[in-house]
Enzyme design. Sequence first.
Site, PDB file in Angstrom:
ATOM      1  N   GLU A 278      -9.673  -4.552   6.750  1.00 35.57           N
ATOM      2  CA  GLU A 278      -8.872  -3.513   6.088  1.00 35.57           C
ATOM      3  C   GLU A 278      -7.440  -4.018   5.861  1.00 35.57           C
ATOM      4  O   GLU A 278      -6.843  -3.762   4.825  1.00 35.57           O
ATOM      5  CB  GLU A 278      -8.853  -2.225   6.909  1.00 35.57           C
ATOM      6  CG  GLU A 278     -10.204  -1.528   7.011  1.00 35.57           C
ATOM      7  CD  GLU A 278     -10.879  -1.331   5.670  1.00 35.57           C
ATOM      8  OE1 GLU A 278     -10.201  -0.960   4.695  1.00 35.57           O
ATOM      9  OE2 GLU A 278     -12.095  -1.587   5.584  1.00 35.57           O
ATOM     10  N   TRP A 281      -7.484  -5.952   2.834  1.00 37.80           N
ATOM     11  CA  TRP A 281      -7.384  -5.175   1.590  1.00 37.80           C
ATOM     12  C   TRP A 281      -5.918  -4.901   1.251  1.00 37.80           C
ATOM     13  O   TRP A 281      -5.534  -4.851   0.088  1.00 37.80           O
ATOM     14  CB  TRP A 281      -8.151  -3.855   1.699  1.00 37.80           C
ATOM     15  CG  TRP A 281      -9.597  -4.015   1.372  1.00 37.80           C
ATOM     16  CD1 TRP A 281     -10.629  -4.115   2.267  1.00 37.80           C
ATOM     17  CD2 TRP A 281     -10.191  -4.112   0.067  1.00 37.80           C
ATOM     18  NE1 TRP A 281     -11.824  -4.263   1.589  1.00 37.80           N
ATOM     19  CE2 TRP A 281     -11.579  -4.258   0.248  1.00 37.80           C
ATOM     20  CE3 TRP A 281      -9.681  -4.087  -1.229  1.00 37.80           C
ATOM     21  CZ2 TRP A 281     -12.471  -4.385  -0.833  1.00 37.80           C
ATOM     22  CZ3 TRP A 281     -10.564  -4.209  -2.308  1.00 37.80           C
ATOM     23  CH2 TRP A 281     -11.943  -4.356  -2.101  1.00 37.80           C
ATOM     24  N   TRP A 309      -8.340  10.023 -21.788  1.00 31.95           N
ATOM     25  CA  TRP A 309      -8.137  10.944 -20.656  1.00 31.95           C
ATOM     26  C   TRP A 309      -7.847  12.338 -21.192  1.00 31.95           C
ATOM     27  O   TRP A 309      -7.312  12.490 -22.294  1.00 31.95           O
ATOM     28  CB  TRP A 309      -6.971  10.458 -19.784  1.00 31.95           C
ATOM     29  CG  TRP A 309      -7.171   9.090 -19.207  1.00 31.95           C
ATOM     30  CD1 TRP A 309      -6.544   7.952 -19.582  1.00 31.95           C
ATOM     31  CD2 TRP A 309      -8.074   8.713 -18.169  1.00 31.95           C
ATOM     32  NE1 TRP A 309      -6.990   6.881 -18.846  1.00 31.95           N
ATOM     33  CE2 TRP A 309      -7.933   7.323 -17.968  1.00 31.95           C
ATOM     34  CE3 TRP A 309      -9.004   9.415 -17.381  1.00 31.95           C
ATOM     35  CZ2 TRP A 309      -8.673   6.622 -17.010  1.00 31.95           C
ATOM     36  CZ3 TRP A 309      -9.732   8.716 -16.426  1.00 31.95           C
ATOM     37  CH2 TRP A 309      -9.566   7.332 -16.254  1.00 31.95           C
ATOM     38  N   ASN A 344      -8.984   8.047   4.445  1.00 30.26           N
ATOM     39  CA  ASN A 344      -9.387   7.129   3.378  1.00 30.26           C
ATOM     40  C   ASN A 344     -10.649   7.575   2.638  1.00 30.26           C
ATOM     41  O   ASN A 344     -10.703   7.527   1.408  1.00 30.26           O
ATOM     42  CB  ASN A 344      -9.586   5.726   3.939  1.00 30.26           C
ATOM     43  CG  ASN A 344     -10.020   4.748   2.858  1.00 30.26           C
ATOM     44  OD1 ASN A 344      -9.299   4.536   1.889  1.00 30.26           O
ATOM     45  ND2 ASN A 344     -11.219   4.195   2.985  1.00 30.26           N
ATOM     46  N   TRP A 362      -5.876   8.352 -14.086  1.00 33.00           N
ATOM     47  CA  TRP A 362      -5.638   7.950 -12.693  1.00 33.00           C
ATOM     48  C   TRP A 362      -4.143   7.856 -12.382  1.00 33.00           C
ATOM     49  O   TRP A 362      -3.712   8.059 -11.249  1.00 33.00           O
ATOM     50  CB  TRP A 362      -6.344   6.637 -12.353  1.00 33.00           C
ATOM     51  CG  TRP A 362      -5.919   5.436 -13.163  1.00 33.00           C
ATOM     52  CD1 TRP A 362      -6.506   4.945 -14.285  1.00 33.00           C
ATOM     53  CD2 TRP A 362      -4.786   4.573 -12.909  1.00 33.00           C
ATOM     54  NE1 TRP A 362      -5.822   3.842 -14.740  1.00 33.00           N
ATOM     55  CE2 TRP A 362      -4.773   3.587 -13.921  1.00 33.00           C
ATOM     56  CE3 TRP A 362      -3.811   4.532 -11.927  1.00 33.00           C
ATOM     57  CZ2 TRP A 362      -3.806   2.572 -13.979  1.00 33.00           C
ATOM     58  CZ3 TRP A 362      -2.846   3.524 -11.974  1.00 33.00           C
ATOM     59  CH2 TRP A 362      -2.841   2.567 -12.994  1.00 33.00           C
ATOM     60  N   TRP A 385      -6.218   3.411  -6.624  1.00 32.24           N
ATOM     61  CA  TRP A 385      -6.524   4.334  -7.719  1.00 32.24           C
ATOM     62  C   TRP A 385      -7.304   3.616  -8.810  1.00 32.24           C
ATOM     63  O   TRP A 385      -8.260   4.147  -9.363  1.00 32.24           O
ATOM     64  CB  TRP A 385      -5.240   4.964  -8.275  1.00 32.24           C
ATOM     65  CG  TRP A 385      -4.894   6.218  -7.526  1.00 32.24           C
ATOM     66  CD1 TRP A 385      -4.030   6.344  -6.483  1.00 32.24           C
ATOM     67  CD2 TRP A 385      -5.452   7.533  -7.750  1.00 32.24           C
ATOM     68  NE1 TRP A 385      -4.006   7.648  -6.034  1.00 32.24           N
ATOM     69  CE2 TRP A 385      -4.855   8.398  -6.798  1.00 32.24           C
ATOM     70  CE3 TRP A 385      -6.376   8.056  -8.647  1.00 32.24           C
ATOM     71  CZ2 TRP A 385      -5.183   9.757  -6.730  1.00 32.24           C
ATOM     72  CZ3 TRP A 385      -6.691   9.414  -8.590  1.00 32.24           C
ATOM     73  CH2 TRP A 385      -6.097  10.245  -7.637  1.00 32.24           C
TER      74      TRP A 385
HETATM   75  P1  FAD Z   1      -6.947   2.159   9.061  1.00 36.27           P
HETATM   76  O1  FAD Z   1      -8.380   2.421   8.741  1.00 36.27           O
HETATM   77  O2  FAD Z   1      -6.541   2.248  10.469  1.00 36.27           O
HETATM   78  O3  FAD Z   1      -6.616   0.723   8.477  1.00 36.27           O
HETATM   79  C1  FAD Z   1      -5.578  -0.112   8.990  1.00 36.27           C
HETATM   80  C2  FAD Z   1      -4.656  -0.534   7.880  1.00 36.27           C
HETATM   81  O4  FAD Z   1      -5.342  -1.306   6.910  1.00 36.27           O
HETATM   82  C3  FAD Z   1      -4.034   0.612   7.115  1.00 36.27           C
HETATM   83  O5  FAD Z   1      -2.919   1.137   7.773  1.00 36.27           O
HETATM   84  C4  FAD Z   1      -3.686  -0.051   5.788  1.00 36.27           C
HETATM   85  O6  FAD Z   1      -2.475  -0.775   5.877  1.00 36.27           O
HETATM   86  C5  FAD Z   1      -4.807  -1.050   5.613  1.00 36.27           C
HETATM   87  N1  FAD Z   1      -5.851  -0.476   4.760  1.00 36.27           N
HETATM   88  C6  FAD Z   1      -6.921   0.253   5.130  1.00 36.27           C
HETATM   89  N2  FAD Z   1      -7.677   0.562   4.065  1.00 36.27           N
HETATM   90  C7  FAD Z   1      -7.066   0.029   2.989  1.00 36.27           C
HETATM   91  C8  FAD Z   1      -7.358   0.006   1.590  1.00 36.27           C
HETATM   92  N3  FAD Z   1      -8.460   0.575   1.076  1.00 36.27           N
HETATM   93  N4  FAD Z   1      -6.495  -0.619   0.767  1.00 36.27           N
HETATM   94  C9  FAD Z   1      -5.391  -1.230   1.248  1.00 36.27           C
HETATM   95  N5  FAD Z   1      -5.058  -1.250   2.576  1.00 36.27           N
HETATM   96  C10 FAD Z   1      -5.898  -0.630   3.420  1.00 36.27           C
HETATM   97  N6  FAD Z   1      -2.933   2.929   1.647  1.00 36.27           N
HETATM   98  C11 FAD Z   1      -1.608   2.837   1.834  1.00 36.27           C
HETATM   99  O7  FAD Z   1      -1.163   2.238   2.821  1.00 36.27           O
HETATM  100  N7  FAD Z   1      -0.732   3.402   0.949  1.00 36.27           N
HETATM  101  C12 FAD Z   1      -1.156   4.079  -0.157  1.00 36.27           C
HETATM  102  O8  FAD Z   1      -0.324   4.545  -0.943  1.00 36.27           O
HETATM  103  C13 FAD Z   1      -2.561   4.220  -0.351  1.00 36.27           C
HETATM  104  N8  FAD Z   1      -3.046   4.924  -1.406  1.00 36.27           N
HETATM  105  C14 FAD Z   1      -4.412   5.059  -1.556  1.00 36.27           C
HETATM  106  C15 FAD Z   1      -4.909   5.784  -2.655  1.00 36.27           C
HETATM  107  C16 FAD Z   1      -6.279   5.936  -2.827  1.00 36.27           C
HETATM  108  C17 FAD Z   1      -6.808   6.700  -4.019  1.00 36.27           C
HETATM  109  C18 FAD Z   1      -7.172   5.370  -1.902  1.00 36.27           C
HETATM  110  C19 FAD Z   1      -8.658   5.517  -2.072  1.00 36.27           C
HETATM  111  C20 FAD Z   1      -6.699   4.636  -0.822  1.00 36.27           C
HETATM  112  C21 FAD Z   1      -5.321   4.467  -0.630  1.00 36.27           C
HETATM  113  N9  FAD Z   1      -4.803   3.732   0.447  1.00 36.27           N
HETATM  114  C22 FAD Z   1      -3.449   3.608   0.599  1.00 36.27           C
HETATM  115  C23 FAD Z   1      -5.708   2.966   1.350  1.00 36.27           C
HETATM  116  C24 FAD Z   1      -6.168   3.704   2.617  1.00 36.27           C
HETATM  117  O9  FAD Z   1      -6.646   4.978   2.287  1.00 36.27           O
HETATM  118  C25 FAD Z   1      -5.067   3.846   3.661  1.00 36.27           C
HETATM  119  O10 FAD Z   1      -4.463   2.594   3.892  1.00 36.27           O
HETATM  120  C26 FAD Z   1      -5.620   4.362   4.981  1.00 36.27           C
HETATM  121  O11 FAD Z   1      -6.239   5.618   4.802  1.00 36.27           O
HETATM  122  C27 FAD Z   1      -4.487   4.464   5.975  1.00 36.27           C
HETATM  123  O12 FAD Z   1      -4.913   5.040   7.177  1.00 36.27           O
HETATM  124  P2  FAD Z   1      -4.964   4.186   8.521  1.00 36.27           P
HETATM  125  O13 FAD Z   1      -3.678   3.489   8.731  1.00 36.27           O
HETATM  126  O14 FAD Z   1      -5.440   5.101   9.577  1.00 36.27           O
HETATM  127  O15 FAD Z   1      -6.079   3.118   8.143  1.00 36.27           O
END
Ligand code: FAD
Length: 479
Positions: A278, A281, A309, A344, A362, A385
Amino acid sequence: MERDQAGGSPIIVLFRDDLRVADNGALAAAGATGRPVVPLFILDEGGNDARPLGAASRWWLHHSLAALERSLEMLGGRLFLRRGETQKIVAEAVKETGAGAVFWNRRYSPAGIAADKALKSGLRAQGLEAKSHDGFLLHEPSRIATQSGDFYKVFTPFYRRLAEDDVRDPIDAPASLAGWKGKLASDRLDAFEFLPTHPDWSSGLAQRWQPGEQGARERLARFVEDGLDNYAENRDLPGIDGTSGLSPHLAHGEITPFQIMAALRRRRGKDAETFRKELGWREFSYHLLFNRPRLHRENFRPAFEAFEWQEAPAALKAWQRGLTGYPIVDAGMRELWRTGWMHNRVRMIAASFLVKDLLIDWRTGEDWFWDTLVDADAASNPASWQWVAGSGADAAPYFRIFNPVLQGEKFDPQGSYIRRYVPELAKLPDRYIHRPFEAPAAVLRDCGFSLGKDYPSPIVDHAMARDRALEMYRGTREG
Ligand code: FAD
C-alpha cells in the site's frame, strides 16, 4: 570564502509538508552544525500554479503547526511563521538573520518542485548554501525509470523495481538545537485563519484525530502492535478499525515512510507485505504525478477527453450530503463529512457511484475529496480517482462498475458501518440494511421507518445506470 563568512551564521530550515522533528534530514543536518537554526514555515498560497489547500487540510495544518511549535521549543528552537511568496520571504529572512544557508526536505507536488528549483538557484546565485533532503518518499520519482527510460504506467513492474533499492534508516531528532535568538518577524498561527468558525464543523475531526508528530507515532505503534495481524483481510472491512489511519499524518509529513518501514522491518508474511505494498501505491501515485504534473485536471488516457460527463447538480448534492439512497455510499460520504476521512473500500464504491452511476466528471469528485479529506494528497487523490474512473494508468477496466448493494453486503455484512453513519437505518434487519428500498412494507412499518421520508429512495436505478455507463464507456476502450 563565502563558506568561511557563513561559518557561524544561522541556517534557515524550511518546514512545509514535513511537520516533524524526527527523521527530518534538513533539521538534523542544520542541528549537527551547531550553528543557530531558524525554523520557518511560509504560507505561500499563490503563484506557481499551486493548488490551494482544502478546508479539512487547513484544520489539520493549524493543529500540526501548533504541535511542531511545541516540539521545536522543547529542543531549544522557535518556529517562525510567515505568509507570502516563498522566494521573497526567504530572501527577507536571510537578510534579517544574516543566514548563510537554507535547508529543506524535498516536496513533490509540481508547484512545489518548481518553486524549490527556483529557490535553490536563486540562493546559490547569491553564494548561499541551499541543500535539500529526502523524507516524504522512499524513492525519488526522478530516478525511477523503465529499461527504455520511460516512466512506469503499471504498478506491478514499478513495485518490483522499487525492491531493487535499499531503504535508509530513519534519522534521530536532534537532541537539542541552538535556537536563533535574534529578531525575525513572525505571524501568529491564529492569523492564518485555518480553523473554521461560522460554522465550526470540526468537532468530528477533533474527536477522531490527533494531528502532530506525537499522534502519528502513537498511531503507528498501535497499528504495529494491534492492527497489522490480519491487515490483509481487515483492511477491506469499513465496520472495523482495520487500517493504520496514518494517511493524514503522512500527508502532512508528521511521520515518514522510512519510519514506517523501520517499524515493520522484522515483520514478515502476508499482512506486512500487503501493508508495504500500500505504501508502494503511494509511491506509484507520486511517480505518476511527477511524470504527469496535470494529473488532477487531465485524463491520463486521452480517449477520455471526449467523454460526455453529465451536469447533474441535484445528484451531485445528494452524493456530497450522503443522501443517494444507497446506504454504503451515504455512510462513506457522511464519514468523510464528519471525520475528514473515508475508508478505502468505501472511497472506491462512492467514487465509482459518482463517475459510473451518475456519470459526473471524476474531477468534480476529486475536488470534493480535496476539500474535505484530512489526508488530501496531491498525488494519491487524483491517481485514485482516475483509477476508479478508468481514465488512469493501470486503472480499473471500464466495465468494472461497483454494485453498491453487493459491495456493502460483502464488506459490511452486519451493516455495522451503515448503522454508525446512517443512524436512520439502524433498526433495519441485516437483510435489508443495504437495500432498504426492497424491504417489504411490513418490515419497514415494524422498524418505524418510512422510505422517502426518513431516508431517500435511490436517486438512480443501479441496473439502468450500469447499462448506460457501459454504453457510454465503450467509446473509451481504445484509450
Ligand atoms: P492503510 O491501509 O493503513 O495504508 C497505509 C498507507 O498506504 C496509507 O496511509 C497511504 O499512505 C498508503 N495507501 C494505502 N492505499 C493507497 C492507495 N490506494 N493509493 C495510494 N496510497 C495508498 N490516499 C491519500 O493518502 N490521500 C488521498 O487524497 C486519497 N484519495 C483517494 C481517493 C479515492 C477515490 C480513493 C479510492 C483512494 C484514495 N486514497 C487517498 C487512497 C486510500 O484510500 C487512503 O490512502 C487510505 O484509505 C488511507 O487510510 P490508512 O492510512 O488507514 O490506509
